[in-house]
Design a protein around this motif. Structure first.
Motif, PDB file in Angstrom:
ATOM      1  N   ALA A   1      35.882  42.010  40.692  1.00 10.35           N
ATOM      2  CA  ALA A   1      36.912  43.046  40.808  1.00 10.35           C
ATOM      3  C   ALA A   1      36.918  43.652  42.202  1.00 10.35           C
ATOM      4  O   ALA A   1      37.985  43.927  42.780  1.00 10.35           O
ATOM      5  CB  ALA A   1      36.680  44.132  39.761  1.00 10.35           C
TER       6      ALA A   1
ATOM      7  N   GLU B   1      48.553  49.865  39.915  1.00 15.09           N
ATOM      8  CA  GLU B   1      48.287  48.508  40.408  1.00 15.09           C
ATOM      9  C   GLU B   1      47.266  48.523  41.543  1.00 15.09           C
ATOM     10  O   GLU B   1      47.236  49.448  42.355  1.00 15.09           O
ATOM     11  CB  GLU B   1      49.593  47.885  40.903  1.00 15.09           C
ATOM     12  N   ASP B   2      46.426  47.498  41.574  1.00  6.70           N
ATOM     13  CA  ASP B   2      45.385  47.306  42.600  1.00  6.70           C
ATOM     14  C   ASP B   2      44.216  48.287  42.477  1.00  6.70           C
ATOM     15  O   ASP B   2      43.434  48.445  43.410  1.00  6.70           O
ATOM     16  CB  ASP B   2      45.961  47.357  44.015  1.00  6.70           C
ATOM     17  N   ILE B   3      44.129  48.962  41.335  1.00  8.28           N
ATOM     18  CA  ILE B   3      42.954  49.775  41.016  1.00  8.28           C
ATOM     19  C   ILE B   3      42.321  49.204  39.756  1.00  8.28           C
ATOM     20  O   ILE B   3      43.003  48.997  38.753  1.00  8.28           O
ATOM     21  CB  ILE B   3      43.316  51.260  40.795  1.00  8.28           C
ATOM     22  N   ALA B   4      41.038  48.905  39.814  1.00  7.17           N
ATOM     23  CA  ALA B   4      40.333  48.319  38.667  1.00  7.17           C
ATOM     24  C   ALA B   4      39.238  49.265  38.184  1.00  7.17           C
ATOM     25  O   ALA B   4      38.565  49.914  38.985  1.00  7.17           O
ATOM     26  CB  ALA B   4      39.717  46.970  39.045  1.00  7.17           C
TER      27      ALA B   4
ATOM     28  N   CYS C   1      35.806  49.050  36.010  1.00  5.63           N
ATOM     29  CA  CYS C   1      34.801  48.150  35.431  1.00  5.63           C
ATOM     30  C   CYS C   1      33.792  48.971  34.652  1.00  5.63           C
ATOM     31  O   CYS C   1      33.127  49.853  35.222  1.00  5.63           O
ATOM     32  CB  CYS C   1      34.101  47.355  36.519  1.00  5.63           C
TER      33      CYS C   1
ATOM     34  N   ARG D   1      36.155  42.147  44.911  1.00  6.41           N
ATOM     35  CA  ARG D   1      36.758  41.148  45.811  1.00  6.41           C
ATOM     36  C   ARG D   1      38.296  41.160  45.724  1.00  6.41           C
ATOM     37  O   ARG D   1      38.969  40.888  46.706  1.00  6.41           O
ATOM     38  CB  ARG D   1      36.254  39.749  45.467  1.00  6.41           C
ATOM     39  N   SER D   2      38.809  41.442  44.546  1.00  6.53           N
ATOM     40  CA  SER D   2      40.248  41.247  44.325  1.00  6.53           C
ATOM     41  C   SER D   2      41.073  42.534  44.280  1.00  6.53           C
ATOM     42  O   SER D   2      42.302  42.454  44.187  1.00  6.53           O
ATOM     43  CB  SER D   2      40.465  40.469  43.013  1.00  6.53           C
ATOM     44  N   HIS D   3      40.439  43.702  44.343  1.00  2.00           N
ATOM     45  CA  HIS D   3      41.180  44.966  44.277  1.00  2.00           C
ATOM     46  C   HIS D   3      40.837  45.854  45.473  1.00  2.00           C
ATOM     47  O   HIS D   3      39.728  45.775  46.013  1.00  2.00           O
ATOM     48  CB  HIS D   3      40.870  45.721  42.984  1.00  2.00           C
ATOM     49  N   LEU D   4      41.766  46.722  45.839  1.00  4.47           N
ATOM     50  CA  LEU D   4      41.518  47.651  46.943  1.00  4.47           C
ATOM     51  C   LEU D   4      40.619  48.811  46.519  1.00  4.47           C
ATOM     52  O   LEU D   4      39.811  49.297  47.310  1.00  4.47           O
ATOM     53  CB  LEU D   4      42.841  48.197  47.489  1.00  4.47           C
TER      54      LEU D   4
ATOM     55  N   VAL E   1      38.027  50.078  43.339  1.00  2.00           N
ATOM     56  CA  VAL E   1      37.331  49.716  42.107  1.00  2.00           C
ATOM     57  C   VAL E   1      36.437  50.869  41.673  1.00  2.00           C
ATOM     58  O   VAL E   1      35.684  51.424  42.481  1.00  2.00           O
ATOM     59  CB  VAL E   1      36.477  48.443  42.298  1.00  2.00           C
TER      60      VAL E   1
ATOM     61  N   LYS F   1      38.763  49.363  51.975  1.00  2.00           N
ATOM     62  CA  LYS F   1      38.440  49.015  50.597  1.00  2.00           C
ATOM     63  C   LYS F   1      37.516  50.098  50.070  1.00  2.00           C
ATOM     64  O   LYS F   1      36.643  50.598  50.800  1.00  2.00           O
ATOM     65  CB  LYS F   1      37.768  47.645  50.517  1.00  2.00           C
TER      66      LYS F   1
END
Length: 335
Positions: A127, A291-294, A296, A129-132, A134, A260
């Protein structure tokens, strides 16, 4: 009465030594938890049990035999047992552990590889790696800060960002520390010590100090972020459960281009005053569909400290689920 099945497995002497553990500790744990009997006959293991138990035990033993000596610790054995018990891993435990092992983020100054150790940690790293932005949320010992630090240092060394900024709210963990002696840096250092520890281990004290003097690595209390715009930086906010909603909003609106952000916190260990709401809790509600927030969620299964820490985390989870936080003053408890 169920029919007993048997599975045979051939391992080298070195592999046998690894999977048995000191005093046969690992093999006895596998026998107990997977309900099998494992018999050693000159390098050939006979695994006896009912149903699929022997096959699952064999799958686990093959996965553990493929581990390096430095990686095979009790936490890894325990996690492998959990995967086999739940039978939730497509392709088997061995394939999952191989996938996790292959994801080396970086190496410490001592040459030890830094990588995720559980599926939850692997999802967290992916996550990042793929989101701005996290949010890594979970109990103590799940590697939230350490893995985020490893990702930040790797990005910095590869030239993906020009600086690293590490911050956390300066708040007492239940104690009243009063006025600490010394200059401003010595007053805030106790709050930031966990961040320094991770930096020293991964980057080395000399490199850390050199980059700090050049202004490329900054470790500061959250209050110092106000009024700034943070461009081309890797920013980590640690202990986010101790932010207020206003502080969290202030921090999130500092983010500039090319940056990031990783925000870590444990929602069960707040040190805020009882009437103050956590900025982390509010952010989970406000930003869950952005969008672009994850987000975990790490759990007790992802604890990679001493096995007893995992048991402590789970014991508290069970207690709080049943009783609420019964140690809170009357009027503040969950209803």
């Amino acid at each position: 009465m169920k029919k007993e099945n048997e599975k045979k497995l051939h391992l080298s002497a070195e592999e046998m030594q690894r999977v048995f553990g000191g005093g046969d500790h690992y093999i006895r744990k596998i026998e107990k938890e997977l309900h099998v009997e494992i018999i050693d006959r000159n390098g050939e293991l006979r695994i006896l049990g009912t149903g699929s138990a022997p096959a699952r035990a064999a799958d686990l033993l093959i996965a553990l035999a493929g581990s390096s000596a430095e990686d095979l610790v009790e936490q890894r054995v325990n996690y492998g047992i959990e995967l086999e018990q739940e039978q939730e891993t497509a392709g088997g435990t061995g394939e999952v552990m191989e996938q996790i092992d292959a994801d080396v983020i970086c190496h410490t100054v001592a040459g030890k590889p830094v990588r995720p150790k559980t599926l939850g940690q692997k999802a967290y790293v992916d996550a990042i790696r793929s989101h701005l932005i996290v949010f890594g949320i979970g109990p103590a010992g799940t590697g939230k800060t350490y893995l985020a630090m490893a990702m930040a240092i790797t990005a910095f060394l590869h030239g993906e960002v020009s600086r690293i900024i590490l911050t956390r709210p300066a708040i007492e963990a239940g104690e009243k520390l009063g006025f600490l002696p010394g200059d401003l840096q010595s007053k805030v250092d106790p709050y930031l010590r966990p961040l320094y520890d991770a930096l020293y281990q991964i980057m080395g004290a000399e490199n850390f100090l050199k980059n700090t003097e050049r202004g490329l690595i900054e470790v500061a209390p959250l209050a110092y972020m106000r009024g700034r715009t943070l461009d081309n930086a890797y920013i980590i906010l640690d202990e986010a459960q101790n932010t207020t909603p206003e502080q969290m909003k202030m921090f999130l609106t500092r983010i500039g281009f090319g940056s990031k952000v990783v925000i870590t916190g444990d929602a069960t260990q707040k040190d805020l005053m009882p009437h103050v709401r956590s900025g982390l809790d509010v952010a989970r509600m406000v930003l869950k569909n952005v969008e672009d927030i994850a987000f975990c969620e790490l759990t007790g299964r992802d604890v990679v400290r001493h096995p007893l820490v995992q048991k402590i985390v789970r014991a508290y989870e069970v207690w709080e689920e049943k009783h609420g936080k019964a140690w809170q003053p009357e009027g503040k408890r969950k209803r």
